[in-house]
Design an enzyme around this catalytic site. Sequence first.
Site, short mmCIF file in Angstrom:
data_model
loop_
_atom_site.label_atom_id
_atom_site.label_comp_id
_atom_site.label_asym_id
_atom_site.label_seq_id
_atom_site.Cartn_x
_atom_site.Cartn_y
_atom_site.Cartn_z
N ASN A 8 0.88 -1.17 0.00
CA ASN A 8 0.00 0.00 0.00
C ASN A 8 0.92 1.23 0.00
O ASN A 8 1.47 1.60 1.03
CB ASN A 8 -0.88 -0.03 1.25
CG ASN A 8 -1.88 1.12 1.27
OD1 ASN A 8 -1.83 2.01 0.41
ND2 ASN A 8 -2.76 1.11 2.24
N ARG A 90 -2.17 -2.07 -3.84
CA ARG A 90 -3.45 -1.38 -3.67
C ARG A 90 -3.44 -0.16 -4.58
O ARG A 90 -2.48 0.61 -4.59
CB ARG A 90 -3.58 -0.93 -2.22
CG ARG A 90 -4.79 -0.07 -2.02
CD ARG A 90 -4.75 0.66 -0.71
NE ARG A 90 -5.96 1.44 -0.57
CZ ARG A 90 -6.03 2.59 0.07
NH1 ARG A 90 -4.94 3.11 0.62
NH2 ARG A 90 -7.15 3.24 0.16
N HIS A 179 -13.03 1.55 -0.03
CA HIS A 179 -12.91 0.45 0.94
C HIS A 179 -13.41 -0.88 0.37
O HIS A 179 -13.80 -1.78 1.13
CB HIS A 179 -13.73 0.73 2.23
CG HIS A 179 -13.23 1.89 3.04
ND1 HIS A 179 -14.08 2.76 3.67
CD2 HIS A 179 -11.98 2.31 3.32
CE1 HIS A 179 -13.37 3.67 4.32
NE2 HIS A 179 -12.10 3.43 4.11
N ARG A 240 -13.82 14.18 7.92
CA ARG A 240 -14.66 14.46 6.75
C ARG A 240 -16.11 14.63 7.16
O ARG A 240 -16.59 13.93 8.06
CB ARG A 240 -14.56 13.32 5.73
CG ARG A 240 -13.19 13.15 5.13
CD ARG A 240 -13.26 12.16 3.97
NE ARG A 240 -11.94 11.70 3.63
CZ ARG A 240 -11.54 10.42 3.63
NH1 ARG A 240 -12.40 9.46 3.93
NH2 ARG A 240 -10.32 10.10 3.29
N GLU A 383 -7.23 -6.19 4.56
CA GLU A 383 -7.17 -5.83 3.14
C GLU A 383 -5.94 -6.44 2.46
O GLU A 383 -6.00 -6.84 1.31
CB GLU A 383 -7.16 -4.30 3.00
CG GLU A 383 -8.53 -3.70 3.30
CD GLU A 383 -8.47 -2.26 3.78
OE1 GLU A 383 -7.92 -2.01 4.87
OE2 GLU A 383 -8.99 -1.39 3.07
#
Length: 406
Positions: A8, A90, A179, A240, A383
């Site tokens: 990642n 990723r 996601h 956010r 992940e």
Amino acid sequence: MSKIIAINAGSSSLKFKLFEMNTEQVLAQGLFDRIGLAQGAIKIKYGADEEFKTNEEIKDHSYAVKRLLGLMLNLEIIHEFSEIKGVGHRVVAGGEYFKRSVAINSKVIRKINSLAEYAPIHNPANLMGIKAFKNILPTATAVAVFDTSFHQTMPKENYIFSVPYEWYQKYGVRRYGAHGTSHRYVADVAASMLKRPLKELKLISCHLGAGASICAIKNGKSFDTSMGFTPLTGITMATRSGDTDVAMIAFMMQKLDMHSMPEAIYDLNKKSGLLGISGVSSDMRDVMEESTTNFRAQLAVDIFVKDIVKYIGSYTAEMGGVDGIIFTAGIGENSAEIRSAVLKRLSYMGIEVDEEKNLLRGENIVISTSSSKVKAFVIPTDEELMIARDVDKIMKKKNVKSAKLV
Ligand code: ADP
């Protein structure tokens, strides 16, 4: 023995996890942080419980990858580079083009580059990681795994925004979600815990980290999700705003004498959410700690819980029912209090929380009672394992050769 590494790569960091794929055992994992800055940091966990840590300058991604592989040899995690047969990367934005994970070749590189306008910080960083590994491990199969591809199965009514249709046709403005790798992983695990085929299930996955999104998964496919064209929409997050009224931005630009739209969007991305409401912190632990004495902190928690309840209710209605609700990521995996607050408000669906099980910590737990009509799960996300599994699957397919990059 087949070793696969999941990568990642961010703009100034590179996270990795190395797997022995036959057993899915994690051989090493770690982080190269502050790449390109004066004082970089390297942390690698490996072996039974060993750790390597150092601070040094990490010039760029290419250097980080060379140093990582060199350290893997020195620490005897591997004995030669050729042991690593596959590398999974990723990639944040796959647009409508990438509907699944793919073996990387020159065309894929060009396409990821052209999709950078949808993720201007992330896609270029992901590409730096891809190129750095390709230079050092040219014969390993490189695979791109996209955050967005899982959501490519959404029906049109769930991904088209109610704006001029030409915006979609000409500029690709639509809901892409995020996601995806996490939602896909936890849905697989929930199906195996229920001992039922994923294809027969209606699940709602709540990925509640600093970034948070909810996903309706119908018959194994993403059916709707709360993040939109960018990760800004959906439930309130660490910093956010989640869903809001865009007309408010024009109003606030005038009030605050802001001169550009990006300046205003910055506030929605970085100064809103738990931080903006509470004024305390973007970290849920801090906000919860303050909540007994600070009404704004309590309000932030209440809004977070309400947003989750609202999305679960609407996704249950959209799918015509739900078999299981999954909690994952930092808050979802660790906060019994948030899970309990959400599930209690869903008792109208016949959900019963087993408060003792809800307090248990560990891997993959059912936290609803045996008589609960809808099952509730805590499933730690992984992940990187999902990325490595995709690499493994692609490597096992015939005719996948490692293409030379131009
Ligand atoms: P990221 O999106 O950065 O990967 P994580 O999945 O690590 O985020 O989640 C980070 C969030 O999880 C933070 O808000 C943190 O406060 C929260 N968190 C971690 N442990 C707990 C806990 N025990 N209770 C409440 N929140 C927690």
